[in-house]
Design an enzyme around this catalytic site. Structure first.
Site, PDB file in Angstrom:
ATOM      1  N   THR A 289       0.858  -1.197   0.000  1.00 50.56           N
ATOM      2  CA  THR A 289       0.000   0.000   0.000  1.00 50.56           C
ATOM      3  C   THR A 289       0.884   1.233   0.000  1.00 50.56           C
ATOM      4  O   THR A 289       2.077   1.145   0.278  1.00 50.56           O
ATOM      5  CB  THR A 289      -0.869   0.088   1.266  1.00 50.56           C
ATOM      6  OG1 THR A 289      -0.016   0.431   2.379  1.00 50.56           O
ATOM      7  CG2 THR A 289      -1.587  -1.209   1.530  1.00 50.56           C
ATOM      8  N   ASP A 290       0.320   2.361  -0.262  1.00 50.16           N
ATOM      9  CA  ASP A 290       1.032   3.608  -0.004  1.00 50.16           C
ATOM     10  C   ASP A 290       0.914   3.899   1.499  1.00 50.16           C
ATOM     11  O   ASP A 290       0.232   3.180   2.249  1.00 50.16           O
ATOM     12  CB  ASP A 290       0.465   4.761  -0.854  1.00 50.16           C
ATOM     13  CG  ASP A 290       1.499   5.878  -1.022  1.00 50.16           C
ATOM     14  OD1 ASP A 290       2.439   5.956  -0.214  1.00 50.16           O
ATOM     15  OD2 ASP A 290       1.368   6.683  -1.960  1.00 50.16           O
ATOM     16  N   TYR A 291       1.558   4.945   1.925  1.00 44.70           N
ATOM     17  CA  TYR A 291       1.714   5.319   3.330  1.00 44.70           C
ATOM     18  C   TYR A 291       0.364   5.417   4.063  1.00 44.70           C
ATOM     19  O   TYR A 291      -0.432   6.320   3.765  1.00 44.70           O
ATOM     20  CB  TYR A 291       2.408   6.680   3.358  1.00 44.70           C
ATOM     21  CG  TYR A 291       3.202   7.004   4.588  1.00 44.70           C
ATOM     22  CD1 TYR A 291       4.573   6.831   4.607  1.00 44.70           C
ATOM     23  CD2 TYR A 291       2.589   7.522   5.721  1.00 44.70           C
ATOM     24  CE1 TYR A 291       5.324   7.157   5.723  1.00 44.70           C
ATOM     25  CE2 TYR A 291       3.330   7.846   6.839  1.00 44.70           C
ATOM     26  CZ  TYR A 291       4.702   7.660   6.835  1.00 44.70           C
ATOM     27  OH  TYR A 291       5.443   7.987   7.929  1.00 44.70           O
TER      28      TYR A 291
END
Ligand code: NOJ
Length: 766
Positions: A289-291
């Site tokens: 995932t992104d942050y």
């Protein structure tokens, strides 16, 4: 004929066993890996498996409000699969030692970082890199980045960022390759190749992570993290191909995007992560995932942390960045039947496979070589290359009366808030950049030509008027000098210096932090306070060159009308100062070509060359007609079109011809064109080939880039270039998402930019 057949036969008889051998070797390597991972996984508890899905930050560069805590303790507990934003062999070794010496199963950690456009040696921002149109060069920048990053302990980069964007309000347009699908796809492949090489387990290669899957660059209104709503036609034909190209090129991992795609945020989007990515494209690596993107699904309105974590895993996401939703809720969801054991196993397997391919099970410290860290980072040849690349990324937008290049004599006034700030040079995502040794333009110019040219300097204006805006625009320690005296005083000082000079260089535009993540803008003009300076400088009557720093297409109508020369230098990296000096004083002839359209005003956005024709296109030669698709107040034209860029020399195109007017299915035709250097110095030109499908079962763009060649010509020299056109180049996804070419008429355009082209026509036969 006979000779050709014999040759083909010989090729087949020698190539076939080699191919079979290669397949066998891959199969054996896969079997070996599977045996190893099966054995390992048979010993793993559910907690240990879930631990592998957890990615924490080491905190050296953060892009969100959450930070990871108790990292060491979590490693010891087997709760960490990867760490990013932690560098140097010593620090990485320390973390890895805990993983392999103090956990039950001794599983090594993967170490990532945003190595986006170089590492300590920083190259121009990706948008600028794309303006070189030089694929081997771009690949080499990724190779050097990987060499340096792996020498500093890393083995995974969150790059390439391949989001197509046609909206310069979006600050992250600076991180990608611009608006074009074809060019973006070629660059995506080149970068993956540069990072990964042909063997991921080598000490100097690192795993790529294609991002942000998907359609992140199409955020509504250019506002970061905003919703995207898109037709399948546009998705499959324009926006998805660069991700696919990176995956076809072997990228080992994919990062989800933050945004909502047609009602389902990417991080929970099963259709995207499983149907498209795995089933349609055959992706075999893992998805991260992104942050904190899993946690953000709560704000998207999809449920509580347990619900969204299960949604994300079930969608086909394997690793959770920073938010720890997987870590803290998946076991409960397993007990409650909201996720399946098999789903957790599969996710864990994919993460372990990546570690295996990186050679970490064989030697967890493969990338922790202090000696390499001392010798392979910031090597003189890397810096030399950075200077060469930067010089090729600048785009000369205007050069009236050959204002440029400058003579290495007389007096130059270098004025502007961006003239003397080294920190501004590397641009967005240069967290590891060697800022301390990055010279400002003033410093580089003084060092390189200071003994021939008298250089006068003054600030001239602040970056922006409002101090709060300036603070936002200079975060992360990228300070831009600020002067609190009254504006008139600052300008007066600059004007008096300008009057003493032969030529004025105005170093203006955006600071690096006015571009990149969370740096969307609605006003794309040079800030007013800088413009007022420019007005005053022009009034002196001295020739003025605008040295424009930017991370996006800006709106430059007034400048284009009033300033004799404009050189767009983007953010050119560690050696930007030297490279700008090279170009300004003519040691390097500019050759960059725009990869994103420069609009005339913000209201035209999105403005891109490969638009559809509409049912009411403009009439030939008119920019406005009633009841046509146009505006009352401005023409549909861009200020500078895609593919545009000037040189200190000139090129003439002639004799476009096609080898045949009929392309048979499965066959090919050749388009040739003669290009001549009609000026007085050697120069590089990017020759661009566009195709238009005149009739289709669905509407087709007015032009699409399908090939390009970058050539170098001596004065007076002419070359005939050939481009092969096959049915493959004519394929598109129709309304049933079938990828096929449709028989009929096509136009071919060749030229030095997307607007100034010569045309011919052919037919694809049934
Ligand atoms: C958020 C950004 O969107 C992404 O591009 C980056 O890789 C991560 N933060 C990690 O720093």
């Amino acid at each position: 004929m006979k000779a050709t057949c014999l040759f083909l036969l010989a090729l087949l008889t020698t190539a076939a066993p080699a191919l079979a051998q290669k397949k066998k070797t891959v199969a054996t390597a896969d079997q070996k890996m599977n045996t190893f991972i099966n054995a390992l996984m048979s010993k793993m508890t559910v907690d240990e498996k879930i631990g592998q899905l957890n990615l924490l930050t080491g905190g050296e560069a953060t892009t969100g409000s959450a930070v990871s805590t108790n990292v060491e303790a979590k490693i010891k507990n087997g709760q960490v699969g990867g760490i990013f934003s932690l560098t140097t062999p010593a620090r990485i070794r320390k973390a890895q030692e805990i993983a392999v010496n103090h956990t039950r199963l001794k599983i090594p950690i993967i170490f990532g970082q945003d190595v986006i456009h170089g590492y300590k040696t920083t190259f121009p921002i990706p948008l600028a890199l794309s303006c070189t149109w030089d694929l081997p060069m771009i690949q080499q920048t990724a190779r050097i980045a990987a060499t340096e990053a792996t020498a500093d302990g890393l083995n995974w980069t969150f790059s390439p960022m391949v989001d197509i964007s046609r909206d310069p309000r979006w600050g992250r347009i600076s991180e990608g390759s611009g608006e074009d699908t074809y060019l973006g796809s070629q660059i995506a492949k080149a970068m993956v190749r540069g990072y990964q090489g042909d063997d991921l387990s080598k000490y100097n290669t690192m795993m790529a992570c294609v991002k942000h899957f998907a359609l992140y660059g199409a955020a509504e209104a250019g506002r970061d993290y905003n919703t995207t709503d898109m037709s399948l036609d546009r998705m499959y034909n324009d926006y998805l191909p660069p991700y696919k190209a990176a995956i076809d090129g072997g990228a080992g991992s994919v990062m989800t995007s933050f945004n909502d795609i047609n009602g389902v945020p990417a991080t929970a989007n099963k259709w995207l992560m499983t149907d498209v990515l795995r089933k349609q494209w055959g992706f075999k690596g893992f998805v991260v995932t992104d942050y904190t993107a899993v946690n953000e699904l709560i704000d998207h309105g999809l449920g509580d942390l347990q619900t969204v974590s299960a949604l994300s895993l079930n969608a086909g996401v394997e690793m959770d960045m920073v938010g720890e939703g997987f870590l803290t809720t998946l076991k409960k969801s397993l007990k409650e039947g909201r996720v399946k054991q098999q789903q957790i196993d599969q996710a864990c397997r994919l993460v372990l496979e990546a570690k295996y391919k990186l050679g970490l099970f064989e030697d967890p410290f493969r990338y922790c070589n202090e000696e390499r860290a001392k010798t392979e980072i910031l090597k003189p040849e890397h810096l030399k290359y950075a200077r060469e690349v930067a010089g090729q990324s600048f785009v000369l937008l205007k050069n009236e009366n050959q204002t440029l290049p400058l003579k290495k004599a007389g007096t130059v006034a270098l004025i502007g808030p961006l003239a003397n700030t080294g920190a501004n040079m590397p641009g967005t995502w240069s967290v590891n950049s060697d800022l301390a040794n990055t010279k400002s333009l003033l410093e580089s110019m003084t060092a390189l030509v200071g003994n021939q040219v008298k250089i006068l300097h003054s600030l001239g204006s602040n970056l922006v008027e409002d101090t709060a805006y300036q603070q936002r625009a200079t975060m992360f320690g990228r300070d831009i000098p600020r002067d609190n005296r009254p504006e008139e005083e600052i300008i007066k000082e600059a004007v008096s210096i300008a009057k003493k000079s032969d030529v004025v260089l105005a170093a203006l535009g955006e600071s690096s932090e006015m571009t990149g993540e969370a740096s969307s803008r609605t006003n794309l003009e040079i800030p007013d306070v800088q413009k007022r300076l420019l007005h005053a400088l022009l009034k002196t009557g001295k020739p003025v060159v605008l040295v424009l720093f930017s991370g996006r297409p800006l709106v430059l109508n007034w400048e284009n009308e009033n300033v004799p020369a404009i050189l767009n230098v983007w953010f050119g990296g560690t050696e930007a100062g030297a490279a700008i000096t090279d170009v300004l004083f003519g040691d390097v002839n500019p050759s960059g070509k725009l990869t994103a359209t420069f609009p005339q005003n913000v209201g035209q956005i999105p403005l891109y060359y490969s638009h559809k024709n509409t049912g009411r296109p403009l009439q030939e030669g008119k920019w406005f007609s009633k009841f046509r698709s146009n505006y009352l107040d401005v023409s549909n034209d861009p200020l500078y079109p895609f593919g545009y860029g000037l040189s200190y020399t000139t090129f003439e195109y002639s004799n476009l011809s096609l080898s045949s007017k009929a392309l048979k299915s499965g066959g090919s035709i050749t388009a040739s064109i003669s290009v001549k250097n009609t000026g007085s110095r050697e120069g590089k030109e990017v020759v661009q080939l566009y195709i238009q499908d005149l009739v289709g079962s669905s509407t087709r763009p007015v032009k699409q880039l399908k090939g390009f060649q970058k050539i170098s010509l001596d004065p007076g020299e002419a070359k005939t270039l050939t481009f092969k056109i096959t049915e493959e180049d004519l394929k598109f996804y129709n309304t049933n998402l079938k990828f096929a070419a449709e028989p009929g008429d096509f136009k071919v355009y060749i030229g030095g930019n997307s607007r100034d082209v010569t045309a011919s026509q052919f037919t694809l036969m049934k």
